[in-house]
Design a protein around this motif. Sequence first.
Motif, PDB file in Angstrom:
ATOM      1  N   ALA A   8      14.876 -10.884  -3.476  1.00  0.00           N
ATOM      2  CA  ALA A   8      14.148  -9.651  -3.774  1.00  0.00           C
ATOM      3  C   ALA A   8      13.467  -9.102  -2.524  1.00  0.00           C
ATOM      4  N   ARG A   9      12.875  -9.986  -1.731  1.00  0.00           N
ATOM      5  CA  ARG A   9      12.240  -9.532  -0.478  1.00  0.00           C
ATOM      6  C   ARG A   9      13.288  -8.925   0.461  1.00  0.00           C
ATOM      7  N   ARG A  10      14.443  -9.549   0.515  1.00  0.00           N
ATOM      8  CA  ARG A  10      15.525  -9.029   1.363  1.00  0.00           C
ATOM      9  C   ARG A  10      16.007  -7.674   0.856  1.00  0.00           C
ATOM     10  N   ALA A  11      16.093  -7.528  -0.453  1.00  0.00           N
ATOM     11  CA  ALA A  11      16.507  -6.244  -1.035  1.00  0.00           C
ATOM     12  C   ALA A  11      15.520  -5.147  -0.636  1.00  0.00           C
ATOM     13  N   GLU A  12      14.222  -5.462  -0.675  1.00  0.00           N
ATOM     14  CA  GLU A  12      13.216  -4.475  -0.248  1.00  0.00           C
ATOM     15  C   GLU A  12      13.425  -4.076   1.206  1.00  0.00           C
ATOM     16  N   GLN A  13      13.720  -5.057   2.053  1.00  0.00           N
ATOM     17  CA  GLN A  13      13.958  -4.765   3.472  1.00  0.00           C
ATOM     18  C   GLN A  13      15.179  -3.874   3.659  1.00  0.00           C
ATOM     19  N   LEU A  14      16.239  -4.182   2.933  1.00  0.00           N
ATOM     20  CA  LEU A  14      17.487  -3.429   3.089  1.00  0.00           C
ATOM     21  C   LEU A  14      17.339  -1.966   2.700  1.00  0.00           C
ATOM     22  N   VAL A  15      16.586  -1.706   1.635  1.00  0.00           N
ATOM     23  CA  VAL A  15      16.437  -0.316   1.186  1.00  0.00           C
ATOM     24  C   VAL A  15      15.181   0.345   1.755  1.00  0.00           C
ATOM     25  N   GLU A  16      14.410  -0.452   2.523  1.00  0.00           N
ATOM     26  CA  GLU A  16      13.179   0.048   3.145  1.00  0.00           C
ATOM     27  C   GLU A  16      12.247   0.683   2.113  1.00  0.00           C
ATOM     28  N   HIS A  17      12.070  -0.058   1.024  1.00  0.00           N
ATOM     29  CA  HIS A  17      11.228   0.424  -0.064  1.00  0.00           C
ATOM     30  C   HIS A  17      10.586  -0.774  -0.753  1.00  0.00           C
ATOM     31  N   THR A  18       9.297  -0.670  -1.042  1.00  0.00           N
ATOM     32  CA  THR A  18       8.603  -1.725  -1.771  1.00  0.00           C
ATOM     33  C   THR A  18       8.933  -1.610  -3.246  1.00  0.00           C
ATOM     34  N   GLY A  19       9.364  -2.708  -3.822  1.00  0.00           N
ATOM     35  CA  GLY A  19       9.724  -2.720  -5.235  1.00  0.00           C
ATOM     36  C   GLY A  19       8.508  -2.836  -6.138  1.00  0.00           C
ATOM     37  N   SER A  20       8.780  -2.974  -7.424  1.00  0.00           N
ATOM     38  CA  SER A  20       7.699  -3.030  -8.409  1.00  0.00           C
ATOM     39  C   SER A  20       7.503  -4.412  -8.992  1.00  0.00           C
ATOM     40  N   GLY A  21       8.165  -5.428  -8.422  1.00  0.00           N
ATOM     41  CA  GLY A  21       8.064  -6.778  -8.959  1.00  0.00           C
ATOM     42  C   GLY A  21       6.667  -7.357  -8.829  1.00  0.00           C
ATOM     43  N   HIS A  22       6.181  -7.935  -9.915  1.00  0.00           N
ATOM     44  CA  HIS A  22       4.828  -8.504  -9.927  1.00  0.00           C
ATOM     45  C   HIS A  22       4.765  -9.846  -9.198  1.00  0.00           C
ATOM     46  N   VAL A  23       5.806 -10.663  -9.314  1.00  0.00           N
ATOM     47  CA  VAL A  23       5.802 -11.956  -8.641  1.00  0.00           C
ATOM     48  C   VAL A  23       5.760 -11.766  -7.125  1.00  0.00           C
ATOM     49  N   LEU A  24       6.434 -10.734  -6.624  1.00  0.00           N
ATOM     50  CA  LEU A  24       6.404 -10.467  -5.185  1.00  0.00           C
ATOM     51  C   LEU A  24       5.000 -10.093  -4.722  1.00  0.00           C
ATOM     52  N   LYS A  25       4.273  -9.409  -5.567  1.00  0.00           N
ATOM     53  CA  LYS A  25       2.931  -8.959  -5.196  1.00  0.00           C
ATOM     54  C   LYS A  25       1.877 -10.041  -5.386  1.00  0.00           C
ATOM     55  N   ALA A  26       1.948 -10.751  -6.508  1.00  0.00           N
ATOM     56  CA  ALA A  26       0.881 -11.692  -6.864  1.00  0.00           C
ATOM     57  C   ALA A  26       1.236 -13.153  -6.618  1.00  0.00           C
ATOM     58  N   GLY A  27       2.521 -13.480  -6.543  1.00  0.00           N
ATOM     59  CA  GLY A  27       2.937 -14.864  -6.388  1.00  0.00           C
ATOM     60  C   GLY A  27       3.221 -15.509  -7.732  1.00  0.00           C
ATOM     61  N   ARG A  28       3.722 -16.720  -7.660  1.00  0.00           N
ATOM     62  CA  ARG A  28       4.043 -17.480  -8.863  1.00  0.00           C
ATOM     63  C   ARG A  28       2.772 -18.110  -9.426  1.00  0.00           C
ATOM     64  N   CYS A  29       2.754 -18.350 -10.704  1.00  0.00           N
ATOM     65  CA  CYS A  29       1.599 -19.000 -11.328  1.00  0.00           C
ATOM     66  C   CYS A  29       1.325 -20.346 -10.683  1.00  0.00           C
ATOM     67  N   GLU A  30       2.373 -21.089 -10.362  1.00  0.00           N
ATOM     68  CA  GLU A  30       2.176 -22.415  -9.782  1.00  0.00           C
ATOM     69  C   GLU A  30       1.574 -22.353  -8.383  1.00  0.00           C
ATOM     70  N   ASP A  31       1.578 -21.179  -7.754  1.00  0.00           N
ATOM     71  CA  ASP A  31       0.961 -21.029  -6.442  1.00  0.00           C
ATOM     72  C   ASP A  31      -0.557 -20.917  -6.535  1.00  0.00           C
ATOM     73  N   LEU A  32      -1.047 -20.645  -7.734  1.00  0.00           N
ATOM     74  CA  LEU A  32      -2.487 -20.524  -7.913  1.00  0.00           C
ATOM     75  C   LEU A  32      -3.095 -21.919  -8.011  1.00  0.00           C
ATOM     76  N   THR A  33      -4.110 -22.164  -7.228  1.00  0.00           N
ATOM     77  CA  THR A  33      -4.766 -23.472  -7.257  1.00  0.00           C
ATOM     78  C   THR A  33      -6.260 -23.281  -7.291  1.00  0.00           C
ATOM     79  N   THR A  34      -6.962 -24.327  -7.675  1.00  0.00           N
ATOM     80  CA  THR A  34      -8.426 -24.246  -7.668  1.00  0.00           C
ATOM     81  C   THR A  34      -8.930 -24.078  -6.243  1.00  0.00           C
TER      82      THR A  34
END
Length: 130
Positions: free
Chosen positions: A84-110
Amino acid sequence: MYDQNLPRSALGITSSQYPGHGISNILAGMQAGFTTFDGAFAGLGGCPYIPGAAGNIATEDIIHMLHEIGIDTGVDLAKAIATARRAEQLVEHTGSGHVLKAGRCEDLTTEKAKRQNNRTSPVVAARTEK
């Protein structure tokens, strides 16, 4: 109109992110027996009828949601995010994906929450205690 003689497994659902209900539409489709869902990496695409609308639901958001509710998709989420990040680079446009913006739930830690002076939600605390 839906033909009752046609099995839902033979159909698929395409859900846009307008007005932000893409994931809930996918979940409702699953509850109704559908098993095939369309997405677009980074949520790229759009709607010719609604200028400025978010467009397609991000494939990586669908995969993330399915993994979070315990469904093994067989898809490597990290690779989907990289695609998905590569797709954004190729089209030179930021997508609307939430995981790309906020990260995965498992990335959240105390620890991350502490560094940001945020309270840790009980869900995040339970995940990090394991």
